[in-house]
Write an enzyme that holds these catalytic residues in place. Sequence first.
Site, PDB file in Angstrom:
ATOM      1  N   ARG A  16       0.790  -1.388  -0.142  1.00 45.37           N
ATOM      2  CA  ARG A  16      -0.106  -0.033  -0.130  1.00 45.37           C
ATOM      3  C   ARG A  16       0.933   1.112   0.159  1.00 45.37           C
ATOM      4  O   ARG A  16       0.587   2.245   0.703  1.00 45.37           O
ATOM      5  CB  ARG A  16      -0.874  -0.059   1.078  1.00 45.37           C
ATOM      6  CG  ARG A  16      -2.110  -0.851   1.178  1.00 45.37           C
ATOM      7  CD  ARG A  16      -3.185  -0.734   0.319  1.00 45.37           C
ATOM      8  NE  ARG A  16      -4.096  -1.596   0.201  1.00 45.37           N
ATOM      9  CZ  ARG A  16      -5.384  -1.301   0.987  1.00 45.37           C
ATOM     10  NH1 ARG A  16      -5.355  -0.180   1.860  1.00 45.37           N
ATOM     11  NH2 ARG A  16      -6.475  -2.438   0.889  1.00 45.37           N
TER      12      ARG A  16
ATOM     13  N   ARG B  66      -3.655   6.734   0.563  1.00 46.49           N
ATOM     14  CA  ARG B  66      -4.239   8.030   1.231  1.00 46.49           C
ATOM     15  C   ARG B  66      -3.218   8.847   2.003  1.00 46.49           C
ATOM     16  O   ARG B  66      -3.600   9.794   2.342  1.00 46.49           O
ATOM     17  CB  ARG B  66      -5.669   7.714   1.958  1.00 46.49           C
ATOM     18  CG  ARG B  66      -6.851   7.404   1.000  1.00 46.49           C
ATOM     19  CD  ARG B  66      -8.147   6.947   1.643  1.00 46.49           C
ATOM     20  NE  ARG B  66      -7.794   5.581   2.376  1.00 46.49           N
ATOM     21  CZ  ARG B  66      -8.486   4.926   2.971  1.00 46.49           C
ATOM     22  NH1 ARG B  66      -9.735   5.513   3.097  1.00 46.49           N
ATOM     23  NH2 ARG B  66      -8.417   3.766   3.320  1.00 46.49           N
TER      24      ARG B  66
ATOM     25  N   TYR C 235     -14.808 -11.768   0.821  1.00 42.22           N
ATOM     26  CA  TYR C 235     -15.406 -10.828   0.429  1.00 42.22           C
ATOM     27  C   TYR C 235     -16.684 -11.011  -0.227  1.00 42.22           C
ATOM     28  O   TYR C 235     -17.686 -10.485  -0.086  1.00 42.22           O
ATOM     29  CB  TYR C 235     -14.392  -9.766  -0.368  1.00 42.22           C
ATOM     30  CG  TYR C 235     -13.660  -8.817   0.375  1.00 42.22           C
ATOM     31  CD1 TYR C 235     -13.794  -7.852   1.215  1.00 42.22           C
ATOM     32  CD2 TYR C 235     -12.198  -9.564   0.523  1.00 42.22           C
ATOM     33  CE1 TYR C 235     -12.625  -7.284   2.002  1.00 42.22           C
ATOM     34  CE2 TYR C 235     -11.266  -8.766   1.263  1.00 42.22           C
ATOM     35  CZ  TYR C 235     -11.664  -7.729   1.822  1.00 42.22           C
ATOM     36  OH  TYR C 235     -10.532  -6.986   2.777  1.00 42.22           O
TER      37      TYR C 235
ATOM     38  N   ARG D 292      -7.054  11.455  -6.322  1.00 41.20           N
ATOM     39  CA  ARG D 292      -8.359  10.858  -5.678  1.00 41.20           C
ATOM     40  C   ARG D 292      -9.442  11.799  -5.731  1.00 41.20           C
ATOM     41  O   ARG D 292     -10.640  11.226  -5.757  1.00 41.20           O
ATOM     42  CB  ARG D 292      -7.982  10.264  -4.714  1.00 41.20           C
ATOM     43  CG  ARG D 292      -8.910   9.342  -3.872  1.00 41.20           C
ATOM     44  CD  ARG D 292      -9.485   8.142  -4.569  1.00 41.20           C
ATOM     45  NE  ARG D 292     -10.572   7.455  -3.682  1.00 41.20           N
ATOM     46  CZ  ARG D 292     -11.808   7.751  -3.447  1.00 41.20           C
ATOM     47  NH1 ARG D 292     -12.237   8.904  -3.900  1.00 41.20           N
ATOM     48  NH2 ARG D 292     -12.397   7.312  -2.419  1.00 41.20           N
TER      49      ARG D 292
ATOM     50  N   ASP E 195      -6.817  -3.138  -7.403  1.00 43.52           N
ATOM     51  CA  ASP E 195      -7.520  -3.721  -6.236  1.00 43.52           C
ATOM     52  C   ASP E 195      -7.650  -5.037  -6.255  1.00 43.52           C
ATOM     53  O   ASP E 195      -7.909  -5.518  -7.577  1.00 43.52           O
ATOM     54  CB  ASP E 195      -8.630  -2.839  -5.551  1.00 43.52           C
ATOM     55  CG  ASP E 195      -8.972  -3.269  -4.384  1.00 43.52           C
ATOM     56  OD1 ASP E 195      -8.342  -2.414  -3.414  1.00 43.52           O
ATOM     57  OD2 ASP E 195      -9.650  -4.129  -4.051  1.00 43.52           O
TER      58      ASP E 195
HETATM   59  O1  CP3 Z   1       0.196   0.558  -3.216  1.00 43.48           O
HETATM   60  C1  CP3 Z   1      -0.124  -0.589  -3.600  1.00 43.48           C
HETATM   61  O2  CP3 Z   1      -0.074  -1.341  -2.594  1.00 43.48           O
HETATM   62  C2  CP3 Z   1      -1.245  -1.035  -4.529  1.00 43.48           C
HETATM   63  C3  CP3 Z   1      -2.566  -0.695  -4.420  1.00 43.48           C
HETATM   64  C4  CP3 Z   1      -3.351  -1.815  -3.780  1.00 43.48           C
HETATM   65  C5  CP3 Z   1      -4.622  -1.234  -3.248  1.00 43.48           C
HETATM   66  N1  CP3 Z   1      -5.190  -2.298  -2.748  1.00 43.48           N
HETATM   67  C6  CP3 Z   1      -5.277   0.211  -3.272  1.00 43.48           C
HETATM   68  C7  CP3 Z   1      -6.256   0.583  -2.389  1.00 43.48           C
HETATM   69  C8  CP3 Z   1      -3.240  -2.903  -3.384  1.00 43.48           C
HETATM   70  C9  CP3 Z   1      -2.066  -3.819  -3.628  1.00 43.48           C
HETATM   71  C10 CP3 Z   1      -4.368  -3.502  -2.753  1.00 43.48           C
HETATM   72  C11 CP3 Z   1      -4.858  -4.775  -2.316  1.00 43.48           C
HETATM   73  C12 CP3 Z   1      -5.934  -4.959  -1.649  1.00 43.48           C
HETATM   74  N2  CP3 Z   1      -7.328  -4.518  -1.527  1.00 43.48           N
HETATM   75  C13 CP3 Z   1      -5.971  -5.953  -0.348  1.00 43.48           C
HETATM   76  C14 CP3 Z   1      -4.774  -6.754  -0.100  1.00 43.48           C
HETATM   77  C15 CP3 Z   1      -3.812  -6.261   0.782  1.00 43.48           C
HETATM   78  C16 CP3 Z   1      -4.311  -5.588   2.075  1.00 43.48           C
HETATM   79  O3  CP3 Z   1      -4.333  -4.703   2.486  1.00 43.48           O
HETATM   80  O4  CP3 Z   1      -4.630  -6.611   3.064  1.00 43.48           O
HETATM   81  C17 CP3 Z   1      -7.218  -5.937   0.329  1.00 43.48           C
HETATM   82  C18 CP3 Z   1      -7.711  -6.756   1.183  1.00 43.48           C
HETATM   83  C19 CP3 Z   1      -8.077  -4.974  -0.699  1.00 43.48           C
HETATM   84  C20 CP3 Z   1      -9.498  -4.590  -0.590  1.00 43.48           C
HETATM   85  C21 CP3 Z   1      -9.869  -3.227  -0.011  1.00 43.48           C
HETATM   86  N3  CP3 Z   1      -9.549  -2.143  -0.959  1.00 43.48           N
HETATM   87  C22 CP3 Z   1     -10.143  -2.811   1.093  1.00 43.48           C
HETATM   88  C23 CP3 Z   1     -10.489  -3.572   2.221  1.00 43.48           C
HETATM   89  C24 CP3 Z   1     -10.180  -1.534   0.951  1.00 43.48           C
HETATM   90  C25 CP3 Z   1     -10.553  -0.231   1.877  1.00 43.48           C
HETATM   91  C26 CP3 Z   1      -9.676   0.086   2.688  1.00 43.48           C
HETATM   92  C27 CP3 Z   1      -9.977   1.448   3.517  1.00 43.48           C
HETATM   93  O5  CP3 Z   1      -9.132   1.685   4.195  1.00 43.48           O
HETATM   94  O6  CP3 Z   1     -11.038   2.020   3.099  1.00 43.48           O
HETATM   95  C28 CP3 Z   1      -9.629  -0.969  -0.422  1.00 43.48           C
HETATM   96  C29 CP3 Z   1      -9.643   0.222  -1.061  1.00 43.48           C
HETATM   97  C30 CP3 Z   1      -8.327   0.748  -1.448  1.00 43.48           C
HETATM   98  N4  CP3 Z   1      -7.384  -0.051  -2.037  1.00 43.48           N
HETATM   99  C31 CP3 Z   1      -7.515   1.975  -1.233  1.00 43.48           C
HETATM  100  C32 CP3 Z   1      -6.605   2.034  -2.159  1.00 43.48           C
HETATM  101  C33 CP3 Z   1      -5.295   3.094  -2.185  1.00 43.48           C
HETATM  102  C34 CP3 Z   1      -8.311   3.118  -0.699  1.00 43.48           C
HETATM  103  C35 CP3 Z   1      -9.150   3.554  -1.507  1.00 43.48           C
HETATM  104  C36 CP3 Z   1      -9.555   5.094  -1.263  1.00 43.48           C
HETATM  105  O7  CP3 Z   1      -8.712   5.963  -2.187  1.00 43.48           O
HETATM  106  O8  CP3 Z   1     -10.524   5.799  -0.623  1.00 43.48           O
END
Ligand code: CP3
Length: 342
Positions: free
Chosen positions: A23, A27, A147, A36, A72
């Site tokens: 990640r 944000r 999910y 964003r 994602d």
């Molecule tokens: O920089 C990176 O790592 C690449 C981008 C990336 C994102 N999600 C961007 C993202 C990667 C590799 C992921 C993987 C992901 N997504 C996982 C596995 C890794 C982990 O964290 O366990 C999971 C479980 C998800 C599912 C997911 N996507 C969730 C649960 C959420 C909400 C999280 C939150 O805090 O709101 C997301 C959204 C998400 N994925 C964001 C980003 C940058 C935030 C979205 C936003 O801009 O509001």
Amino acid sequence: MNTTFLQACKGETTSHVPVWFMRQAGRYLPDYQRVRSTLSFLELCKNPDLCVTVTLQPVDIFHFDAAILFSDILIPMEAMGLPLEFHDGRGPIFPEPVRDQKAAAALRVPEPEEDMPFVLETIRLLRRELKVPLIGFAGAPFTLATYVIEGGSSKNFLATKSMMFREPELYHAILDKITACTSSYLIAQAKAGAQALQLFDSWAGALAPCDYERFALPYVRTILADLRQHTDIPLIYFANNGATLLPYTATLDADVLGIDWRIPLADAIRQAGPHAVQGNLDPLALFLPKKDLEARIAAMLAAAAEAHGYIFNLGHGVIPETDPDQVKIAVDAVHRLSSQGN
Ligand code: CP3
């Protein structure tokens, strides 16, 4: 081209320890927030030019040794035919969870080039820009299944575990389709130019080891075997909260095992056998005072001297409240401390 990350994945010695953060785009970065603020998260994921921009941001700012594709893990689930929504502050939602044979049968195995062209286009564009290797990724089948079966995030995985225990055939039918989707998706990423692939098993640690062995591990094994037939790029498997699962994950044909922070790095390295290891700084350790953060990093680098290949990373993703200056301190410390004596 800085190839330290790829060398470390293959267990080779490097001029410094390569570092990237799960990640690393997101944000906590004002530059990400600016992009964003103009569109929704899903719109961003489907816009290759902007995905390139936000992928490059942390690499340019902090000099990470690898980039990870901005996307994602749930994008391919939408491509399987499941409506997906992201609501700010509530995480992902699948309004039509997969809970019966009819819904399982309706799942389609997507054609990556047809159904997720924006991901592959992002990879192609990134390869023209990057001076560090590009990591592609997907969710591991069990994590993805939680999910789509729960309909979103979950505390105790009631719907998923009930299905495993009471309707194992239905569970396996769903997981088989997710596995096929994930293999073809990752093969397409490799063909488009990804130079390493990581499987994120974020919820693996919610399973008892005996259930992990039956209901999660076999699908990971299948994907790794499928990938080995099509590509020789490094494969990384990250089981979050997976310290007690190491006896199983160490049997996988992955080049690298991702390790979370709930186990001392030296213990994980011992259990990982011939695998390279990636991890495992607590993401909240980025809130330590500079001196303490640097001391913790120095201790990890000392422990990592025993590894058959080591990539510095967090034990899970950067949290949005993180101060970017602290990320800079950490990355600089890894580079500085690991190149001394070389
Ligand atoms: O920089 C990176 O790592 C690449 C981008 C990336 C994102 N999600 C961007 C993202 C990667 C590799 C992921 C993987 C992901 N997504 C996982 C596995 C890794 C982990 O964290 O366990 C999971 C479980 C998800 C599912 C997911 N996507 C969730 C649960 C959420 C909400 C999280 C939150 O805090 O709101 C997301 C959204 C998400 N994925 C964001 C980003 C940058 C935030 C979205 C936003 O801009 O509001």
